[in-house]
Design a protein around this motif. Structure first.
Motif, PDB file in Angstrom:
ATOM      1  N   UNK A 117      -9.605  13.117   3.913  1.00  0.00           N
ATOM      2  CA  UNK A 117      -9.071  14.457   3.708  1.00  0.00           C
ATOM      3  C   UNK A 117     -10.208  15.460   3.845  1.00  0.00           C
ATOM      4  N   UNK A 118     -10.070  16.469   4.675  1.00  0.00           N
ATOM      5  CA  UNK A 118     -11.127  17.469   4.830  1.00  0.00           C
ATOM      6  C   UNK A 118     -11.375  18.237   3.536  1.00  0.00           C
ATOM      7  N   UNK A 119     -12.612  18.508   3.253  1.00  0.00           N
ATOM      8  CA  UNK A 119     -12.991  19.355   2.124  1.00  0.00           C
ATOM      9  C   UNK A 119     -13.036  20.800   2.621  1.00  0.00           C
ATOM     10  N   UNK A 120     -12.256  21.643   2.009  1.00  0.00           N
ATOM     11  CA  UNK A 120     -12.108  23.019   2.481  1.00  0.00           C
ATOM     12  C   UNK A 120     -12.767  23.969   1.484  1.00  0.00           C
ATOM     13  N   UNK A 121     -13.568  24.898   2.011  1.00  0.00           N
ATOM     14  CA  UNK A 121     -14.240  25.903   1.190  1.00  0.00           C
ATOM     15  C   UNK A 121     -13.993  27.274   1.790  1.00  0.00           C
ATOM     16  N   UNK A 122     -13.635  28.222   0.929  1.00  0.00           N
ATOM     17  CA  UNK A 122     -13.470  29.609   1.349  1.00  0.00           C
ATOM     18  C   UNK A 122     -14.562  30.449   0.710  1.00  0.00           C
ATOM     19  N   UNK A 123     -15.234  31.235   1.515  1.00  0.00           N
ATOM     20  CA  UNK A 123     -16.320  32.101   1.036  1.00  0.00           C
ATOM     21  C   UNK A 123     -15.976  33.537   1.384  1.00  0.00           C
ATOM     22  N   UNK A 124     -15.974  34.408   0.386  1.00  0.00           N
ATOM     23  CA  UNK A 124     -15.703  35.809   0.636  1.00  0.00           C
ATOM     24  C   UNK A 124     -14.219  36.119   0.679  1.00  0.00           C
ATOM     25  N   UNK A 125     -13.880  37.398   0.891  1.00  0.00           N
ATOM     26  CA  UNK A 125     -12.475  37.861   0.886  1.00  0.00           C
ATOM     27  C   UNK A 125     -11.774  37.564   2.215  1.00  0.00           C
ATOM     28  N   UNK A 126     -11.558  36.313   2.505  1.00  0.00           N
ATOM     29  CA  UNK A 126     -10.997  35.938   3.809  1.00  0.00           C
ATOM     30  C   UNK A 126      -9.575  36.481   3.999  1.00  0.00           C
ATOM     31  N   UNK A 127      -8.758  36.494   2.943  1.00  0.00           N
ATOM     32  CA  UNK A 127      -7.386  36.986   3.082  1.00  0.00           C
ATOM     33  C   UNK A 127      -7.340  38.481   3.352  1.00  0.00           C
ATOM     34  N   UNK A 128      -8.319  39.218   2.781  1.00  0.00           N
ATOM     35  CA  UNK A 128      -8.344  40.669   2.976  1.00  0.00           C
ATOM     36  C   UNK A 128      -8.839  41.042   4.370  1.00  0.00           C
ATOM     37  N   UNK A 129      -9.764  40.269   4.909  1.00  0.00           N
ATOM     38  CA  UNK A 129     -10.375  40.620   6.184  1.00  0.00           C
ATOM     39  C   UNK A 129      -9.589  40.094   7.385  1.00  0.00           C
ATOM     40  N   UNK A 130      -8.693  39.157   7.179  1.00  0.00           N
ATOM     41  CA  UNK A 130      -7.942  38.569   8.294  1.00  0.00           C
ATOM     42  C   UNK A 130      -6.521  39.119   8.315  1.00  0.00           C
ATOM     43  N   UNK A 131      -6.185  39.856   9.405  1.00  0.00           N
ATOM     44  CA  UNK A 131      -4.813  40.320   9.559  1.00  0.00           C
ATOM     45  C   UNK A 131      -3.961  39.190  10.151  1.00  0.00           C
ATOM     46  N   UNK A 132      -2.700  39.486  10.442  1.00  0.00           N
ATOM     47  CA  UNK A 132      -1.786  38.444  10.901  1.00  0.00           C
ATOM     48  C   UNK A 132      -2.226  37.796  12.213  1.00  0.00           C
ATOM     49  N   UNK A 133      -2.598  38.576  13.264  1.00  0.00           N
ATOM     50  CA  UNK A 133      -3.044  37.918  14.508  1.00  0.00           C
ATOM     51  C   UNK A 133      -4.280  37.056  14.315  1.00  0.00           C
ATOM     52  N   UNK A 134      -5.272  37.564  13.529  1.00  0.00           N
ATOM     53  CA  UNK A 134      -6.482  36.776  13.308  1.00  0.00           C
ATOM     54  C   UNK A 134      -6.166  35.529  12.499  1.00  0.00           C
ATOM     55  N   UNK A 135      -5.227  35.637  11.554  1.00  0.00           N
ATOM     56  CA  UNK A 135      -4.815  34.463  10.781  1.00  0.00           C
ATOM     57  C   UNK A 135      -4.244  33.390  11.704  1.00  0.00           C
ATOM     58  N   UNK A 136      -3.433  33.804  12.684  1.00  0.00           N
ATOM     59  CA  UNK A 136      -2.883  32.843  13.646  1.00  0.00           C
ATOM     60  C   UNK A 136      -3.994  32.178  14.453  1.00  0.00           C
TER      61      UNK A 136
END
Length: 566
Positions: free
Chosen positions: A462-481
């Motif tokens: 299982x991959x270990x996933x790490x989020x650093x910084x405000x990723x949800x705030x900086x990524x709009x819908x197209x970038x999220x895709x």
């Protein structure tokens, strides 16, 4: 010897008149006795017929008694359907072999049809002499005299009583009167039997509806829908019952439950509503009766062409959902009537309530699960993370006073603690996420991809996933895709080239850039990577004026770095 002169005619006149009057009186007395006998028989018949409420028994008994009282060789009764066609034909006087050789019952044409068109008594000395007679079918016994009377109660005509071949040569006016009296009694008996059957039918449905309502209120079982489908099939005497649910886009119908004929072929299938019978019912909100369910093939609603009469009943679900309850019988069986449609609509409303309650119970359980997860996440954050953070600070203080070699060892352990804290925070976020609800945030999308990859290939780590910084705030819908596509392709490469024991995914948002790093310790993509997937990732990066690199990892394996400015 004395000679007597012959009596004169004038002397015999009173005697002849007396003998004539006496003969008339005897004939009248005989007629009265026969009438009284027939009247007694008719009273007996009235008691027999009106006390029996089984319709099939009543109909046959009427014909048998008619042939007996009116001295006919053959008798029959034609029961008329609502469309004035011959619904049922009962015969007396012919054996089963003859009836079988004759074949199908009459269609109500010729002399029989004349009685249906004009329900008035018909009495004939010779059937063949009547212009309305159309002859007899093959293997049918020849018949001469005929008497037919309608069976009615007030303005309602239930059928006709037919008698042929009088044992007295031909039928008399008295025979016609007796037949009419018998038909009147028969009409009352049929009306009573039908009313009784209707009462039993409605009582059965009412009891079933009450039982279903009680079960819906008291029982928390999720299997109500299956119970309802089985129950309505039994009560409606249907050969196939299905429940179709309209998709959220309201373009297709999905068969959610089906029992009976063709169930295996229909279960789980979907059909475009378009101009279908189901679509018509849903748009109008009114039930639809289908004379031949085989016609539904042209509407892509069902496939078994052996089905005959059917009805499609729409119902609503919640605020905007919809579905249809469909019932069908095999070809050759009786059609559904207005009462079947009324009761089917009542059951359709119960199905709607059942689905609403099931969804409400599911939502309630989901809320309870999320509340429990929130409590666990809160405990992890307030207790476990704080204790690990305090332990890390203490170790850093100790490392400052140790020799460099020992300090390095302690510092590495502090890094492990920091990594554990990051993983726990990631787990906390996952606990707050509802897996049954599709989410659009970048974090949720990435975690869904990881879950999907793990479920598809359990042999890979299982991959270990790490989020650093405000990723949800900086990524709009197209970038999220785009980020989701990068992670999907990167993990697909890891699984495809295999032999990795550790996979790390880091999504970071810092210094105006969003970066995806996927690192594994496998054998790498080799010399011939799948260029189409990698070219796609490079193209996505170029569209943002970003960068894409795929290189060997610092400790072997592969490292993918995809970074774009925001």
């Amino acid at each position: 010897m004395p000679h007597h002169a012959p009596a004169r005619a004038s002397d015999l006149g009173p005697a002849l008149e007396f003998e004539g009057l006496l003969a008339q009186l005897v004939e009248r007395a005989d007629q009265m006795m026969r009438s009284q006998s027939r009247l007694r028989d008719l009273i007996r018949v009235n008691n027999d017929l009106t006390s029996n409420l089984d319709l099939e028994t009543v109909l046959r008994k009427i014909v048998e008694i008619g042939t007996e009282l009116i001295h006919a060789e053959f008798g029959a009764m034609g029961v008329i359907a609502e469309d004035q066609s011959m619904e049922q034909f009962i015969t007396v006087g012919m054996n089963a072999e003859t009836i079988e050789r004759i074949g199908a019952m009459p269609e109500g044409k010729g002399l029989l049809g004349a009685l249906i068109a004009d329900p008035s008594p018909v009495r004939l000395a010779e059937i063949a002499d009547d212009a309305r007679s159309s002859g007899f079918p093959a293997h049918h016994p020849l018949m001469k005299s005929f008497l037919g009377v309608p069976i009615r109660v007030r303005d309602s005509v239930y059928g006709n009583l037919y008698l042929t071949d009088s044992k007295n040569g031909q039928f008399s006016a008295d025979d016609e009167e007796l037949a009419e009296a018998l038909a009147a009694t028969a009409g009352i008996a049929i009306a009573n039997a039908r009313l009784f059957e209707e009462a039993l039918y409605r009582e059965k449905w009412a009891s079933a509806l009450a039982e279903t309502a009680r079960r819906l209120i008291e029982d928390e079982d999720d299997q109500h829908l299956g119970f309802l489908v089985d129950r309505v099939k039994e009560l409606a005497d249907a050969d196939m019952v299905s429940i179709g649910l309209v998709t959220s886009a309201r373009t297709d119908l999905v068969i959610d439950r089906v029992v009976g004929s063709g169930a295996d072929d229909l279960m789980g299938t979907s059909f475009s509503l378009g101009e279908t019978v189901a679509g018509e019912a849903i748009r109008s909100g009114e039930p639809v009766l289908v004379p031949d369910a085989g016609l539904l093939d042209d509407h892509h609603f069902t496939t078994p062409t052996r089905l005959g009469d059917a009805m499609v009943i729409p119902f609503t679900i919640g605020a905007g959902g919809a579905g249809v309850l469909s019932l069908a019988r095999l070809k050759g069986r009786a059609d559904f009537g207005a009462r079947d449609l009324d009761m089917g609509m009542s059951f359709a409303s119960h199905i709607s309530v059942s689905i609403d309650r099931a969804e409400a119970r599911t939502t309630k359980r989901r809320v309870a699960l999320l509340e429990d997860r929130s409590r666990i996440a809160r405990d992890l954050h307030d207790h476990v993370i704080q204790r690990l953070f305090a332990t890390g600070l203490s170790l850093q203080a100790v490392a400052a006073e140790l020799a460099p070699a020992d300090a390095h060892t302690v510092t590495e352990q502090v890094k492990e603690i920091d990594a554990s804290i990051a993983q726990i925070r990631q787990s906390i976020f996952a606990l707050h996420r509802d897996p049954e609800v599709t989410s659009v945030s970048l974090r949720a999308r990435v975690l869904e991809i990881v879950d999907r990859v793990e479920s598809q290939d359990s042999s890979s780590p299982r991959p270990q996933v790490t989020f650093l910084g405000p990723v949800d705030l900086m990524a709009d819908a197209p970038l999220t895709d785009d980020v989701a596509a990068v992670v999907t392709e990167a993990l697909a490469n890891v699984v495809r080239h295999g032999q990795a024991t550790n996979v790390e995914v880091v999504i970071s948002a810092a210094a105006g850039r969003v970066t995806v790093e996927v690192t594994d310790d496998g054998i790498g993509p080799g010399t011939s990577p799948r260029l189409s997937g990698l070219a796609n990732l490079r193209s996505r990066a170029d569209s943002y004026d970003g960068s894409f690199e795929l290189e060997p990892g610092p400790e072997g394996g592969t490292q993918l770095v995809w970074s774009v400015p925001v």
